[in-house]
Each structure stands twice: as structure tokens, then as C-alpha cells.
Design an enzyme around this catalytic site. Structure first.
Site, PDB file in Angstrom:
ATOM      1  N   ALA A 107     159.949 -60.655 -78.105  1.00  0.00           N
ATOM      2  CA  ALA A 107     161.321 -61.159 -78.589  1.00  0.00           C
ATOM      3  C   ALA A 107     162.230 -61.526 -77.235  1.00  0.00           C
ATOM      4  O   ALA A 107     162.980 -62.303 -77.119  1.00  0.00           O
ATOM      5  CB  ALA A 107     162.273 -60.276 -79.650  1.00  0.00           C
ATOM      6  N   THR A 130     163.786 -56.644 -89.951  1.00  0.00           N
ATOM      7  CA  THR A 130     162.569 -56.811 -89.357  1.00  0.00           C
ATOM      8  C   THR A 130     162.790 -55.664 -88.065  1.00  0.00           C
ATOM      9  O   THR A 130     161.710 -54.869 -87.746  1.00  0.00           O
ATOM     10  CB  THR A 130     162.217 -58.059 -88.448  1.00  0.00           C
ATOM     11  OG1 THR A 130     163.219 -58.226 -87.794  1.00  0.00           O
ATOM     12  CG2 THR A 130     162.101 -59.143 -89.476  1.00  0.00           C
ATOM     13  N   GLY A 158     159.148 -52.485 -80.630  1.00  0.00           N
ATOM     14  CA  GLY A 158     157.722 -52.646 -81.345  1.00  0.00           C
ATOM     15  C   GLY A 158     157.196 -50.995 -81.075  1.00  0.00           C
ATOM     16  O   GLY A 158     156.385 -50.594 -81.911  1.00  0.00           O
ATOM     17  N   GLU A 159     157.328 -50.607 -80.038  1.00  0.00           N
ATOM     18  CA  GLU A 159     156.643 -49.317 -79.572  1.00  0.00           C
ATOM     19  C   GLU A 159     157.459 -48.079 -79.474  1.00  0.00           C
ATOM     20  O   GLU A 159     157.065 -46.962 -79.972  1.00  0.00           O
ATOM     21  CB  GLU A 159     156.135 -49.455 -78.286  1.00  0.00           C
ATOM     22  CG  GLU A 159     155.067 -50.656 -78.662  1.00  0.00           C
ATOM     23  CD  GLU A 159     154.251 -50.915 -77.294  1.00  0.00           C
ATOM     24  OE1 GLU A 159     153.416 -50.524 -76.991  1.00  0.00           O
ATOM     25  OE2 GLU A 159     154.761 -52.154 -76.685  1.00  0.00           O
TER      26      GLU A 159
HETATM   27 MO1  MOS Z   1     151.229 -52.909 -77.425  1.00  0.00          MO
HETATM   28  S1  MOS Z   1     150.023 -51.090 -77.324  1.00  0.00           S
HETATM   29  O1  MOS Z   1     151.805 -52.883 -76.012  1.00  0.00           O
HETATM   30  O2  MOS Z   1     150.045 -53.993 -77.999  1.00  0.00           O
END
Ligand code: MOS
Length: 749
Positions: free
Chosen positions: A514, A643, A713-714
């Protein structure tokens, strides 16, 4: 711009862009396509894996397999076309095993491909292959190799040895010293969708549907290894059923599917089954972390030393950078970290959600909890006392850091003040109750990206970008970004992604998607807006018309709700649709691009968070249960509540799995994963997860990118494992330093 203001509201889609398609089964994943190829002729490929960990293949007798029903072709190292595989190269630098030699590097390695008219026929024929090996001694003892571990051959994202100041002096003058070793196991990715490749050739042109996080990476690797022009490869992937890092690299099976399709001249479908997810497509390495933290009597940290050893393959080095967090999370006069590898006949290591930061926080954050205990200090206080106002690695400023607010807000919501300083003091029935916390952190990344935006004469819009949708919300955020840039409703935006014919986007990894495509879309939308404004001011029939020479500038006009309007007199306006219908009835489009600038060089861009956990541990069975997690993150602008929070919650769930369940068990004699299935490789299920309460500060980071949004995401998996581990200690007084924290380890501690 000050970074304390709240972000301007970006109009959110009420539901996920792809939500309806997914819940109605209309979203088509790589293995499900039946067009645009000759579906009637499609054949199925089955990967045959080695059953020894080290040696060479002496012979493969395929006579019986060839006679089996439906067999079309059997591809082995004895008949495979010779390819210019060469040394591992970017994008992902993987060593591939695509039948170019007879060497076996690990148990489970692809060593043949059987192609047949049905999957069952292919699989049955594979069982008839008579494979003889010449075994070699295998290196399978990770812990035994630790004393002779070596430095990495290739550098990952960090220097293997890194230091500031005189670590020995720092440790020597410390009044309190924490000195312990923390272990994280091998873990394997198990997205719902396994790896899958559907390949067919159209003359010299290769077409691929692949379950991937990186269509452009697939395209580059396929072209390079198959020795064909880049332009002859098209990769598509409109939906990826979860990636978590394992789909960030192009693995051997993708190449093998394309090779097989070329030979049989038919579309080939190759899907890995669940057991094949363990071995040939990467794993998170196991890490052994010797951590020493020295502090003065007040709790001020004087030294952090973190020496990590991890397993690596005999094929290539992959660094699970578990010491990275120890270099930057807390202020310390001196710091020294090393990373070493034990080379084994196991499958290769790879990126797994928050590679480095997940293992780094899982270990360092227990060490910090232990140090707080030695100092008789509150764990939050210890962290605030050693807060890093600037990046300790290089003294650069953070683009935006509000971690203290995360600690205080999450502690307040959690009720941290009720935590007993003395472990094992709260009981409820047969349960011991404990509270724990940890810091979360993950860098904010972005890369060069391009996107195309178009407005149609009916007032609708289109955005196209060769990014990927992993279930994270790419469709939704692309629609929102284009809508925000154009000043229209996001529901009017059509989104195309996951096709290598679209403008180039980076790998959907490193939590960067994003943050990378957003600014590119914004740039494209800005250009489209300018084109619309120019059309209007030059159009005599437009209410915004200004004859040449008069004093009107394009910046006097803006767009909102699908209309152009004069800022000084909004009653002077017209819709995009009216303007375009009158002006040739054609769409207007522009290509946008964006890439990192200052944010990459003069500052550190990093997200943070604070995670608090409450656990209950049964006094008799020692079974730990996570009752609730409360977390607050500083991730810049939250682009979409649905999301965004969903990703943070998903990361936390994985953190609980990291703490309590997940571990790949590799047989010490045969080197094969013993629990290569989801019955024995445990992940949390609904009953394992109590309540999860997540908030974000929502403070935009405009120094990072124009949206002020850092990737999310992480970061959710970081810190959450240690928060659970620390809560188990607070409940029981038993310190387990070896993940996963299973009941037997609590009992024996
Ligand atoms: Mo993530 S482990 O950087 O796809």
C-alpha cells in the site's frame, strides 16, 4: 507538516472490493482457471520428492510408471532440458532445483515431475518410479553444529556482525546483567491456498497463472531460467490465498510446470499438496539467541549483546535476522550482535511474516522482561526508561515515532496496573492468571511503483497496477487511493491487479504494497485531474471555461464527488461525465509513478506497537490459554479499518501460535519433516484465541509518504509471542525460553 494531526479522511469502501467475489466463490485462484487456454487438453503434474537428505540419484527406472494409465510425460534429471540456471540472482536469489543435476541437498527436494491426464493418475504413476540413490553423509544436527557455526556467505538485509561502542566495557560496568539463551523453532508457512502454477505455451510465449506475492519476480525468474525474452512471459494472479513470505520467491515448481508444459505442448496444472508445503518452498529458520543485557542500578541499559545462530541449507544462505531488533529497539551505550549459520541438509530458509523482527522480538522481549524482574521494575517502565528517541544504529531521526503513546494507551485499556509484581499470585479456580507485555516493531518499507488511472465518459474510473492481492486488501486500498486522488466515490472505481502486463509494482512483501502503490496511484490521479481541468478550461461549453489570456489557473479548480468546481465559487461546476461526453466521449488516462526519496536516506521509517496479554495456566495440566490481548500500534495513517485492523489481528493470532503451537519437527536421521501436515503442525484455532482488542494511534507519517501510511502486514506478529511468554511467567513463575511454550516445558521449567 507536523505529525500529530489526524489524517484527512479517505473515503472507505463500506466492504472489501473483492468481498462479494470471495464469499460467492467467484474469485478465481491460480489453480482454478479454465481459460483462456485449451482447458480440454489440460494435464496435471505431480512433483516427486527425494526421500534421502543427501547424495546423488543413481538411477530412475520409469518403465512401470510410463505404462500406468493416463501418463503423458515423466521429467527427470536424466531427460530434462538443460537450462542456464546459474547462480542465484535477484529478485529473490533462490537456488532452484529444476532437474539440472542428480544431486540431492535435502529430503523432500523436487527430483522428478510426472504429468498425466488426471491428478490421481500422475500421483499413482509417481509412486511407481524406482529411484536409486547413492547416499552421502547428511548434516542434520543443528544444535550439535552450533559450536562450529560459520558466518553467512551472502549478506541478507543486515551485516552479520554489527557493533557500537565497547561492549565489554558496557557489560563490565553493568550493575545488573541478564544472560540467557532463547530458542525459536523452524516454522513453515501454511497459507490456505498452497502453491499452485498453471502454465501453457502459445508458440514461444509462456503464460502462467501462479499463486504468488510477486508476478514481476515470477516473470523475471521464468524468463531468465528458461532463457526466453522477458516480453515472452505473462504472469497472472488476481488472487493469492495468503502468502506470508513463502510466495515471495519463485520456487522450483513454477519453473518445472513451465518446462513440462513446453514438452507436452499442453496446459499443465501443478499444485503442491499440504505435505509439499514443508520443504521445497522455504521455512523460517530455527534461531538460538544468546542475549546479554547489562543495566545500571536504575535500569538504564549500558550494553546489549545478541549472538544468534541459525540453520541454513547447503544450497544457499538465508539469514533470519533475529538480532536486528536488538540493534535498534532500545537506547544503549554499547551494542554488539552476531549472526552465524549451521549448514544442514534441510530445505532452504526464507522470509516468513516479519522475518527477523518476529524472532527478534520473541526473544529480546523475554530478555527485557527478565531484566525488569532482576531490577524489580515494571516492564513498561524499563522500556520507557530506555526509549530510543532516535535510531540507535545511526543516530538518524525517526520519521515519526509515538511508541510511548502505544505503551500508555494499551496499558490503560488492558488494566496493566492490576499486574502482580510477584508471579504466581493470582488464581481463579484451577488456573493461574498472568499478565505480560512486549514491544512490537517492524520497518516501514516502500519501493518504486507505477500505476495507471483512467476516467471514463460515464464518470466511472479505473486503476491498474501489477501488484498482488494476498487477502490483505490491495483491491480495496487501490480503489480508495484512486478515488481519493480523483475526488470520486470509491465504489465507482474498477481495479485491475495481478497481471504482468499492468504497470510494474514491487513484491507484496516487507509490508510495502500500500505504501508503494498508493503514492503511484495518487500521482496518476493527479495527472488525470489536471487533464480534466485543462479540458474544462479550454471548452467553451464548460461552466469552467476561461478564454485564453484570462487569469485562471488550473490550481483554482478542484474535484469532488465526480465534479470539477471552481474553488472560489463552487456553484461553477460540472461532472466528469458531462465534460468527457462533450469532449470526444473518450476516457482520459495517465501513468503515475512514485519511489522512495528522503525517507530512505535521511531518516528511519519504522512502525511500533505495544502488546499486552493475559493468560490462564491450568495448575495441573500446565496448559496455557490466552484469554485476551490488547494492543496499540503506531503505523501512521490507518487507510481502512476493516482490512487494516484485520491484518493486525491476524498477525497477533500468529504471534499466539508462535508462542504456544508452531514448530516444524525434522527427523534427526532422515532429515524429513516429521509433522508435514496440519494435524501435527499446530496452529491456533478459534478456541485458542480469546479476545483481541486492537487500536492504532492513526498519526500520519507524511515524511514517509504522501498518505502518511506505513505498512501493517507484518507488525502484528512481532511482540505478541513474547507478550504471551511473559504472561505465562507472570502466571506461573516459570520461565520458558524455548518456543513453542508447550505444557511439558512449563511443567519442567
Ligand atoms: Mo513478507 S515475510 O515480507 O512476504
Amino acid at each position: 507538516m507536523p505529525d500529530t494531526q489526524t489524517p484527512p479522511p479517505m473515503k472507505q469502501l463500506p466492504v472489501r472490493y473483492d468481498g462479494l467475489a470471495k464469499v460467492t466463490g467467484k474469485a478465481t485462484y491460480a489453480a482454478e482457471f479454465t481459460e483462456p487456454f485449451d482447458h480440454k487438453n489440460m494435464v496435471y503434474a505431480w512433483i516427486v520428492q527425494s526421500t534421502i537428505p543427501s547424495g546423488t540419484i543413481a538411477s530412475i527406472d520409469q518403465k512401470e510408471a510410463e505404462r500406468a494409465a493416463g501418463v503423458v510425460h515423466i521429467l527427470t534429471p536424466f531427460n530434462a532440458p538443460q537450462l542456464p540456471v546459474g547462480a542465484p540472482q535477484p529478485p529473490a536469489k533462490r537456488s532452484l532445483t529444476v532437474l539440472q543435476n542428480k544431486d540431492v541437498y535435502y529430503n523432500g527436494q523436487p527430483i522428478a515431475v510426472v504429468v498425466a491426464d488426471t491428478l490421481d493418475h500422475a500421483r499413482y504413476a509417481a509412486s511407481l518410479l524406482k529411484i536409486r540413490y547413492t547416499p552421502k553423509p547428511a548434516k542434520l544436527d543443528f544444535k550439535g553444529g552450533i559450536p562450529t557455526a560459520r558466518l553467512p556467505k551472502s549478506n541478507g538485509k543486515a551485516a552479520p556482525n554489527d557493533h557500537r561502542g565497547d561492549i565489554n566495557a558496557g557489560l563490565a560496568k553493568s550493575a545488573v546483567l541478564l544472560d540467557e539463551t532463547y530458542i525459536t523453532p523452524v516454522q513453515n508457512h501454511n497459507p490456505m491456498e498452497p502453491h499452485a502454477t498453471l502454465a501453457w505455451w502459445d508458440g514461444d510465449n509462456l503464460n502462467v497463472y501462479d499463486a504468488t506475492q510477486y508476478i514481476t519476480g515470477d516473470k523475471m525468474t521464468l524468463a531468465r531460467i528458461l532463457n526466453i525474452p522477458l516480453d515472452n512471459v505473462r504472469v497472472r494472479c488476481p488472487y493469492t490465498g495468503g502468502g506470508f513470505g513463502c510466495k515471495g520467491s519463485t520456487w522450483s515448481h513454477v519453473i518445472l510446470a513451465a518446462m513440462a508444459a513446453k514438452i507436452v505442448q499442453k496446459p499443465v496444472k501443478l499444485v503442491l499438496d499440504r505435505t509439499q508445503m514443508f520443504g521445497p518452498v522455504g521455512a523460517r529458520p530455527s534461531t538460538v539467541n544468546h542475549i546479554r543485557i547489562g543495566a545500571d542500578a536504575t535500569g538504564k541499559i549500558l550494553a546489549i549483546k545478541h549472538d544468534a545462530v541459525m540453520n541454513t541449507s547447503v544450497m544457499e544462505d538465508f539469514i533470519e535476522n533475529s538480532t536486528g531488533t536488538s540493534r535498534m529497539l532500545y537506547s544503549s551505550e554499547t551494542n554488539f550482535t552476531t549472526e552465524k549459520m549451521v549448514e544442514l541438509n534441510w530445505g532452504v530458509g526464507t522470509f516468513m511474516r516479519a522475518p527477523g523482527e518476529s524472532t527478534g522480538t520473541a526473544t529480546l522481549e523475554i530478555a527485557m522482561d527478565e531484566l525488569a524482574g532482576k531490577l524489580h521494575m515494571d516492564p513498561v517502565q524499563l522500556r520507557i526508561l530506555n526509549y530510543a528517541e532516535r535510531d540507535p544504529r545511526n543516530d538518524k531521526p525517526f520519521s515519526s515515532k509515538h511508541l510511548k503513546d502505544c505503551y500508555t494507551q494499551a496499558a490503560e485499556r488492558f488494566g496493566w496496573n492490576k499486574r502482580p509484581a510477584q508471579p504466581g499470585t493470582i488464581t481463579e479456580g484451577n488456573d493461574l492468571i498472568g499478565y505480560g507485555m512486549a514491544t512490537a516493531t517492524y520497518p516501514a518499507n516502500r519501493s518504486a511503483c507505477q500505476a495507471v488511472v483512467r476516467v471514463y465518459p460515464n464518470g466511472h474510473a479505473y486503476v491498474g497496477c501489477g501488484s498482488q492481492e494476498l487477502g490483505t486488501g490491495t483491491y480495496t486500498i487501490m480503489a480508495q487511493s484512486a478515488a481519493a486522488g480523483l475526488g470520486i466515490d470509491p465504489s465507482l472505481v474498477e481495479v485491475k491487479l495481478g497481471d504482468s502486463t499492468l504497470p510494474k509494482a514491487p513484491v507484496s512483501g516487507g509490508s510495502q504494497s500500500a505504501a508503494s502503490y498508493g503514492p503511484a496511484i495518487e500521482d496518476a490521479a493527479k495527472q488525470v485531474k489536471l487533464k480534466l481541468i485543462q479540458l474544462a478550461v479550454n471548452d467553451k461549453q464548460s461552466p469552467l471555461y476561461k478564454p485564453a489570456g484570462t487569469d485562471l489557473h488550473t490550481q483554482d479548480i478542484d474535484c469532488k464527488d465526480g465534479k470539477l468546481f471552481l474553488k472560489s465559487d463552487p456553484s461553477k461546476s460540472e461532472t466528469f461525465a458531462a465534460l468527457l461526453t462533450r469532449n470526444g466521449n473518450k476516457p482520459v488516462q495517465a501513468m503515475g509513478s512514485a519511489e522512495p526519496g528522503e525517507d530512505k536516506s535521511s531518516m528511519t521509517t519504522q512502525s511500533f506497537g505495544a502488546v499486552f496479554a493475559e493468560v490462564a495456566v491450568d495448575k495441573d495440566t500446565h496448559m496455557p490459554r490466552v484469554r485476551r490481548i490488547v494492543a496499540t500500534y503506531d503505523i501512521g495513517t490507518l487507510l481502512n479499518k476493516e482490512t487494516g485492523l484485520n491484518q493486525l489481528v491476524g498477525g497477533i493470532v500468529w504471534g499466539v501460535g508462535f508462542a504456544l503451537h508452531e514448530q516444524t519437527m525434522i527427523d534427526p536421521v532422515y532429515g524429513r519433516t516429521a509433522n508435514e501436515n496440519l494435524a501435527e503442525y499446530h496452529v491456533p484455532v478459534n478456541a485458542d484465541i480469546g479476545s483481541i482488542d486492537v487500536t492504532v494511534l492513526n498519526v500520519p507519517d507524511y515524511k514517509f509518504n504522501p498518505m502518511g501510511a506505513r505498512g501493517i502486514g507484518e507488525i502484528g506478529i512481532t511482540g505478541s509471542a513474547a507478550a504471551v511468554a511473559n504472561a505465562i511467567y507472570n502466571a506461573t513463575g516459570k520461565r520458558v525460553r524455548d518456543y513453542p511454550i508447550t505444557p511439558d516445558k512449563i511443567m519442567m521449567a
